[in-house]
Design a protein around this motif. Structure first.
Motif, PDB file in Angstrom:
ATOM      1  N   UNK A   7      -3.402  -8.357   2.709  1.00  0.00           N
ATOM      2  CA  UNK A   7      -3.743  -7.634   3.936  1.00  0.00           C
ATOM      3  C   UNK A   7      -3.270  -6.202   3.994  1.00  0.00           C
ATOM      4  N   UNK A   8      -2.546  -5.740   2.974  1.00  0.00           N
ATOM      5  CA  UNK A   8      -2.033  -4.359   3.015  1.00  0.00           C
ATOM      6  C   UNK A   8      -2.650  -3.522   1.898  1.00  0.00           C
ATOM      7  N   UNK A   9      -3.167  -2.321   2.216  1.00  0.00           N
ATOM      8  CA  UNK A   9      -3.657  -1.451   1.153  1.00  0.00           C
ATOM      9  C   UNK A   9      -2.517  -1.110   0.188  1.00  0.00           C
ATOM     10  N   UNK A  10      -2.736  -1.303  -1.088  1.00  0.00           N
ATOM     11  CA  UNK A  10      -1.748  -1.073  -2.157  1.00  0.00           C
ATOM     12  C   UNK A  10      -0.560  -2.050  -2.098  1.00  0.00           C
ATOM     13  N   UNK A  11      -0.644  -3.088  -1.277  1.00  0.00           N
ATOM     14  CA  UNK A  11       0.381  -4.138  -1.314  1.00  0.00           C
ATOM     15  C   UNK A  11       1.630  -3.870  -0.510  1.00  0.00           C
ATOM     16  N   UNK A  12       2.666  -4.714  -0.751  1.00  0.00           N
ATOM     17  CA  UNK A  12       3.837  -4.732   0.145  1.00  0.00           C
ATOM     18  C   UNK A  12       4.833  -3.589  -0.035  1.00  0.00           C
ATOM     19  N   UNK A  13       4.781  -2.833  -1.118  1.00  0.00           N
ATOM     20  CA  UNK A  13       5.750  -1.748  -1.327  1.00  0.00           C
ATOM     21  C   UNK A  13       5.290  -0.507  -0.562  1.00  0.00           C
ATOM     22  N   UNK A  14       6.206   0.461  -0.342  1.00  0.00           N
ATOM     23  CA  UNK A  14       5.754   1.691   0.338  1.00  0.00           C
ATOM     24  C   UNK A  14       5.722   2.869  -0.621  1.00  0.00           C
ATOM     25  N   UNK A  15       4.869   3.828  -0.285  1.00  0.00           N
ATOM     26  CA  UNK A  15       4.739   5.097  -1.009  1.00  0.00           C
ATOM     27  C   UNK A  15       4.376   4.910  -2.482  1.00  0.00           C
ATOM     28  N   UNK A  16       3.627   3.869  -2.758  1.00  0.00           N
ATOM     29  CA  UNK A  16       3.148   3.680  -4.134  1.00  0.00           C
ATOM     30  C   UNK A  16       1.701   3.183  -4.103  1.00  0.00           C
ATOM     31  N   UNK A  17       1.021   3.375  -5.242  1.00  0.00           N
ATOM     32  CA  UNK A  17      -0.339   2.854  -5.382  1.00  0.00           C
ATOM     33  C   UNK A  17      -0.274   1.463  -6.036  1.00  0.00           C
ATOM     34  N   UNK A  18      -1.418   0.778  -6.036  1.00  0.00           N
ATOM     35  CA  UNK A  18      -1.466  -0.577  -6.607  1.00  0.00           C
ATOM     36  C   UNK A  18      -0.993  -0.588  -8.069  1.00  0.00           C
ATOM     37  N   UNK A  19      -1.334   0.460  -8.823  1.00  0.00           N
ATOM     38  CA  UNK A  19      -0.951   0.481 -10.247  1.00  0.00           C
ATOM     39  C   UNK A  19       0.556   0.636 -10.424  1.00  0.00           C
ATOM     40  N   UNK A  20       1.252   1.090  -9.390  1.00  0.00           N
ATOM     41  CA  UNK A  20       2.710   1.262  -9.480  1.00  0.00           C
ATOM     42  C   UNK A  20       3.467   0.077  -8.866  1.00  0.00           C
ATOM     43  N   UNK A  21       2.703  -0.870  -8.327  1.00  0.00           N
ATOM     44  CA  UNK A  21       3.330  -2.053  -7.701  1.00  0.00           C
ATOM     45  C   UNK A  21       3.760  -3.019  -8.800  1.00  0.00           C
ATOM     46  N   UNK A  22       5.005  -3.483  -8.756  1.00  0.00           N
ATOM     47  CA  UNK A  22       5.497  -4.406  -9.785  1.00  0.00           C
ATOM     48  C   UNK A  22       5.543  -5.841  -9.282  1.00  0.00           C
ATOM     49  N   UNK A  23       5.371  -6.758 -10.212  1.00  0.00           N
ATOM     50  CA  UNK A  23       5.284  -8.168  -9.840  1.00  0.00           C
ATOM     51  C   UNK A  23       6.625  -8.712  -9.350  1.00  0.00           C
ATOM     52  N   UNK A  24       7.727  -7.969  -9.579  1.00  0.00           N
ATOM     53  CA  UNK A  24       9.016  -8.426  -9.053  1.00  0.00           C
ATOM     54  C   UNK A  24       9.055  -8.386  -7.532  1.00  0.00           C
ATOM     55  N   UNK A  25       8.048  -7.765  -6.917  1.00  0.00           N
ATOM     56  CA  UNK A  25       7.941  -7.768  -5.450  1.00  0.00           C
ATOM     57  C   UNK A  25       7.457  -9.136  -4.953  1.00  0.00           C
ATOM     58  N   UNK A  26       7.030 -10.013  -5.891  1.00  0.00           N
ATOM     59  CA  UNK A  26       6.516 -11.338  -5.518  1.00  0.00           C
ATOM     60  C   UNK A  26       7.439 -12.404  -6.124  1.00  0.00           C
ATOM     61  N   UNK A  27       7.268 -13.654  -5.662  1.00  0.00           N
ATOM     62  CA  UNK A  27       8.092 -14.760  -6.161  1.00  0.00           C
ATOM     63  C   UNK A  27       7.234 -15.770  -6.905  1.00  0.00           C
ATOM     64  N   UNK A  28       7.899 -16.469  -7.827  1.00  0.00           N
ATOM     65  CA  UNK A  28       7.232 -17.555  -8.540  1.00  0.00           C
ATOM     66  C   UNK A  28       6.639 -18.533  -7.516  1.00  0.00           C
TER      67      UNK A  28
END
Ligand code: SF4
Ligand code: FES
Length: 270
Positions: A94-115
């Motif tokens: 539901x968020x453009x570019x995902x849960x992190x701030x001030x970054x684009x989707x390509x800069x979003x890392x999977x450590x922001x999510x859980x197994x």
């Protein structure tokens, strides 16, 4: 965990970071065969995702699996993968570019999510950004707004004035530079309940409005760019501020106020 090793000659402090395990995820992804086809959310499992992978690398792993099975990979936009080009437009949970701030989707890392997480991935939603296929949208409406006035005319006949000879205050040059960092990703539109393109257009107007080089065409520029923005079917701004929050480059709402002032004075002059 911190471990201290000491003897008579030295003292060593070792910080041990936990080893992050690879993750298994459930992905709910918008699939749409073409611009005219009806799309729907499909569910996929993806395994072996490293926390240090980027979000796009995670999608690469998913797509490698499709290619191996001779199935259609998920289409998504990307180019630089460095936060510069603005093409990686994904709506993540539901968020453009995902849960992190001030970054684009390509800069979003999977450590922001859980197994074990479920991640919903959709294209940016706006009438002026029609879906081309799966997660890829057509953002040429932004190009047409730019073409309407997002440029300056410079005399290149051989007697061009050296830019360093034109005095510009530090404050104005900083504000102009900040506006110019807009990468045209469209997250502001995707975040807005009205699908307004005011933040994008305001950034493109502001970067010139603040500089002497932009003054000559200022009146025509703001009127033409706002007219094109309206023609493309973007909604109106209702000062919610979601655009500023989701913008990966931190483009400020102050630019919208500046564009409104430019527009008012241009309309009076006109
Ligand atoms: S204003 Fe921000 S969110 Fe909107 S297009 Fe520019 S960089 Fe992207
Ligand atoms: S791929 Fe260029 S900004 Fe993300």
């Amino acid at each position: 965990m911190r471990l201290e090793v000491k003897n008579a000659h030295y003292s060593l402090l070792i910080t041990q970071y936990p080893i992050l395990e690879s993750m298994k995820l459930t992905l709910k992804i918008w699939r749409q065969k073409s611009a005219s086809a009806k799309g729907k959310i499909e569910t996929y499992q993806v395994d072996g995702i490293e926390p240090d992978m980027s979000f796009l690398e995670m999608l690469d792993v998913l797509n490698e699996g499709f290619v191996e099975k001779n199935e259609e990979p998920v289409v998504f936009d990307h180019d630089c993968r460095e936060g510069i080009c603005g093409t990686c437009s994904l709506q993540i949970n539901g968020e453009p570019h995902g849960p992190d701030s001030l970054i684009t989707t390509c800069q979003l890392h999977m450590r922001k999510f859980n197994d074990g997480d479920t991640i919903v991935i959709e294209p940016f939603r706006a009438t002026a950004f029609p879906v081309i296929k799966d997660l890829m949208v057509d953002r040429s409406s932004f190009d047409r707004i730019q073409q309407a006035g997002g440029y300056i005319s410079v005399n290149t006949s051989g007697n061009t004035q050296d830019a360093n000879n034109i005095p510009i205050s530090k404050e104005d040059s900083d504000l102009s530079f900040n506006a110019a960092t807009c990468i045209g990703c469209g997250a502001c539109v995707a975040a807005c309940k009205n699908a307004s393109a005011m933040l994008f257009t305001a950034a493109k107007v502001s970067q010139f409005a603040l500089l002497p080089q932009g003054k000559l065409e200022a009146t025509r520029r703001v009127l033409a760019m706002v007219e094109q923005m309206d023609k493309e079917g973007f909604g109106n701004c209702t000062n919610t501020g979601a655009c500023e929050i989701e913008c990966p480059k931190g483009i400020s709402l102050e630019n919208i106020a500046r564009m409104n002032r430019e527009f008012m004075s241009a309309s009076t002059e006109g």
